[in-house]
Design a protein around this motif. Structure first.
Motif, PDB file in Angstrom:
ATOM      1  N   ALA A  54      -6.103  -2.436  -0.555  1.00 34.48           N
ATOM      2  CA  ALA A  54      -6.725  -2.119   0.688  1.00 34.48           C
ATOM      3  C   ALA A  54      -8.151  -3.172   1.022  1.00 34.48           C
ATOM      4  O   ALA A  54      -8.119  -3.650   1.906  1.00 34.48           O
ATOM      5  CB  ALA A  54      -6.995  -0.688   0.827  1.00 34.48           C
TER       6      ALA A  54
ATOM      7  N   SER B  18       0.361   4.478  -2.508  1.00 37.86           N
ATOM      8  CA  SER B  18      -0.152   5.731  -2.079  1.00 37.86           C
ATOM      9  C   SER B  18       0.956   6.664  -2.838  1.00 37.86           C
ATOM     10  O   SER B  18       0.472   7.657  -3.220  1.00 37.86           O
ATOM     11  CB  SER B  18       0.010   5.894  -0.601  1.00 37.86           C
TER      12      SER B  18
ATOM     13  N   ILE C  13      -1.022  12.647  -1.542  1.00 38.87           N
ATOM     14  CA  ILE C  13      -0.952  11.415  -1.004  1.00 38.87           C
ATOM     15  C   ILE C  13      -2.365  11.503  -0.050  1.00 38.87           C
ATOM     16  O   ILE C  13      -2.989  10.606   0.083  1.00 38.87           O
ATOM     17  CB  ILE C  13       0.391  10.934  -0.058  1.00 38.87           C
TER      18      ILE C  13
ATOM     19  N   ILE D  15      -5.321   1.459   4.304  1.00 34.62           N
ATOM     20  CA  ILE D  15      -5.128   2.749   3.420  1.00 34.62           C
ATOM     21  C   ILE D  15      -4.519   3.765   4.393  1.00 34.62           C
ATOM     22  O   ILE D  15      -3.492   4.259   3.861  1.00 34.62           O
ATOM     23  CB  ILE D  15      -6.612   3.435   2.952  1.00 34.62           C
ATOM     24  N   LEU D  16      -4.668   3.941   5.521  1.00 34.30           N
ATOM     25  CA  LEU D  16      -3.979   4.912   6.453  1.00 34.30           C
ATOM     26  C   LEU D  16      -2.687   4.325   6.782  1.00 34.30           C
ATOM     27  O   LEU D  16      -1.670   5.211   6.901  1.00 34.30           O
ATOM     28  CB  LEU D  16      -4.744   4.926   7.746  1.00 34.30           C
TER      29      LEU D  16
ATOM     30  N   GLN E  41       0.805  -1.172  -0.056  1.00 37.36           N
ATOM     31  CA  GLN E  41      -0.040  -0.256   0.116  1.00 37.36           C
ATOM     32  C   GLN E  41       0.893   1.257  -0.042  1.00 37.36           C
ATOM     33  O   GLN E  41       0.553   2.114  -0.561  1.00 37.36           O
ATOM     34  CB  GLN E  41      -0.904   0.236   1.085  1.00 37.36           C
TER      35      GLN E  41
ATOM     36  N   SER F  84      -5.840   9.314  -0.527  1.00 36.80           N
ATOM     37  CA  SER F  84      -6.143   8.361   0.654  1.00 36.80           C
ATOM     38  C   SER F  84      -7.344   8.657   1.083  1.00 36.80           C
ATOM     39  O   SER F  84      -8.137   7.807   1.213  1.00 36.80           O
ATOM     40  CB  SER F  84      -5.207   8.452   1.650  1.00 36.80           C
TER      41      SER F  84
ATOM     42  N   ALA G 224      -0.660   5.402   3.579  1.00 40.90           N
ATOM     43  CA  ALA G 224      -0.310   6.776   3.670  1.00 40.90           C
ATOM     44  C   ALA G 224       0.733   7.119   4.612  1.00 40.90           C
ATOM     45  O   ALA G 224       1.612   7.963   4.068  1.00 40.90           O
ATOM     46  CB  ALA G 224      -1.688   7.258   3.717  1.00 40.90           C
TER      47      ALA G 224
ATOM     48  N   LEU H 255      -4.213   1.009  -5.109  1.00 40.90           N
ATOM     49  CA  LEU H 255      -4.600   1.654  -3.811  1.00 40.90           C
ATOM     50  C   LEU H 255      -5.933   0.873  -3.060  1.00 40.90           C
ATOM     51  O   LEU H 255      -6.117   0.713  -2.028  1.00 40.90           O
ATOM     52  CB  LEU H 255      -4.474   3.017  -3.665  1.00 40.90           C
TER      53      LEU H 255
END
Length: 402
Positions: free
Chosen positions: A292, A104, A123, A322-323, A100, A127, A326, A288
């Motif tokens: 995820a 990102s 980014i 995702i976090l 990921q 996200s 990022a 992305l």
């Protein structure tokens, strides 16, 4: 063609393309470009072999999804143990989270370089967009449309460039000799990891069930699932061919996205890098979201949280992938080609147990006459598993011992 026929055809498009899009991330483009630029056509033979294995596991995963209301992880839990399910779920979550970061960075870097600003705001922006999309009621339909559009964009861009670059066919045939050039071993491992994605094949059964397919049209569903696998192979091979034809003669080693973009100069000239950046964005943003979703859904199912995309709990787990991506992307701030290649290669260590579970569940379902696992599929899957085990051992040696 009647509207009804069009609707039926469009109804079949989805899971296969999503699988292709989530596998075709910036790592795949980086690996394909670097292999072509460094070894010309000498590793092209790896792609059809990987696609053959990927196709076999994808067909079987599709059949498992069609033949049962239970998910693949639920079947593994019922037949074997909850511990194995947790190992698979956590392993796939870690794999998804490791990729990921590259997704990102790739998505944010495109617009950062185009506007000559830091990629960090982009980014964060992409996200946030991905997270917002998660909470739409029709998330799966949105996911389908995004993935199909991105895959078509990549396919058109690279195929057109391949036609213009005119690869040397006689040299290609000469170098298609099933040998590994000295020093290419790690890149070959990474190519296998990106082309023969057991994680993608495993998730195919979930996509089939999310789509609501049933076994009454199993042959059509299998063909649709395979379409994504073949597109994956075509794009991977095309990127390698373009890099071999354009970058190798110039001695470009491909250590940055800008150098990757030079492969498109025969058709786009001075705009090559900009056009390539759009292709990189297509690969990054589609992966992305898809990557995820894969990691979040499979971990949620393994932990008995749920597996439906409409579930708020499942969406929160997807959001965590995702976090994480990022956060790592912001720390790096650019596209670490070597890191992505290492991440692709590292996953090959985790996947043999996942592939083995697909094989065992398939044999179990076949024994109960839900579907027939042919001798050909059995042989191909066994060979695929042997390849995964051998490569896992080699990769473990390269990363931790050598």
């Amino acid at each position: 063609m009647t509207d009804r026929k069009k609707k039926n055809i469009l109804g079949l498009i989805g899971p296969g393309f999503i699988t292709a899009a989530l596998v075709l991330g910036p790592g795949s483009l980086a690996i394909g470009s670097k292999i072509g630029a460094n070894y010309e056509f000498r590793l092209l033979w790896v792609v059809p072999i990987c696609i053959l294995f990927m196709a076999a596991f994808t067909i079987v995963s599709t059949r498992i999804g069609l033949s049962s209301k239970q998910t693949l992880i639920e079947l593994i839990r019922e037949k074997y143990s909850n511990t194995i399910c947790i190992v698979i779920g956590v392993g796939l979550f870690i794999v998804a989270a490791s990729f990921q970061a590259g997704n990102s960075i790739g998505a944010g870097m495109v617009f950062g370089e185009m506007f000559n600003v830091s990629p960090v705001p982009w980014i964060i922006a992409f996200s946030v967009i991905a997270i917002i999309l998660l909470f739409f009621k029709s998330f799966f339909k949105i996911l389908e449309k995004i993935m199909i559009g991105m895959v078509v964009l990549m396919l058109i861009s690279f195929v057109l460039t391949l036609i213009i670059s005119k690869p040397n066919i006689s040299l290609l045939i000469q170098q298609f000799n099933f040998e590994l050039p000295s020093g290419s071993e790690f890149l070959a491992l990474a190519l296998v990891a990106s082309s023969f994605s057991i994680a993608g094949a495993f998730y195919q059964s979930y996509l089939v069930q999310e789509k609501g397919w049933d076994k009454s049209e199993s042959k059509s569903h299998e063909r649709e699932s395979l379409s994504g696998v073949f597109i994956l192979g075509i794009i991977t091979a095309t990127v390698m061919l373009v890099a071999a034809s354009v970058l190798y003669p110039q001695g470009i080693q491909v250590n940055s996205a800008a150098e990757m973009g030079k492969a498109l100069e025969p058709i786009f000239g001075s705009y090559a890098t900009v056009i390539f950046m759009f292709g990189l964005f297509a690969a990054s943003f589609s992966s992305l979201i898809g990557n995820a979703t894969l990691g979040g859904v499979l971990l949620s199912d393994a932990l008995n949280i749920g597996r439906k995309l409409e579930s708020q709990k499942v969406r929160y787990v997807i959001m965590s992938v995702i976090l994480i991506g990022a956060a790592v992307a912001i720390i790096f701030g650019n596209l670490p080609i070597q890191l992505i290649i290492m991440a692709q290669g590292f996953t090959i260590i985790v996947v043999p147990v996942i592939g083995f579970m697909i094989f065992m569940i398939a044999r179990d379902r076949a024994a109960k006459h839900f579907f027939k696992l042919s001798t050909t599929l059995n042989i191909i899957m066994i060979l695929g598993l042997a390849m995964l085990v051998l490569l896992a051992g080699a990769n473990t040696y390269n990363i931790f011992i050598k």
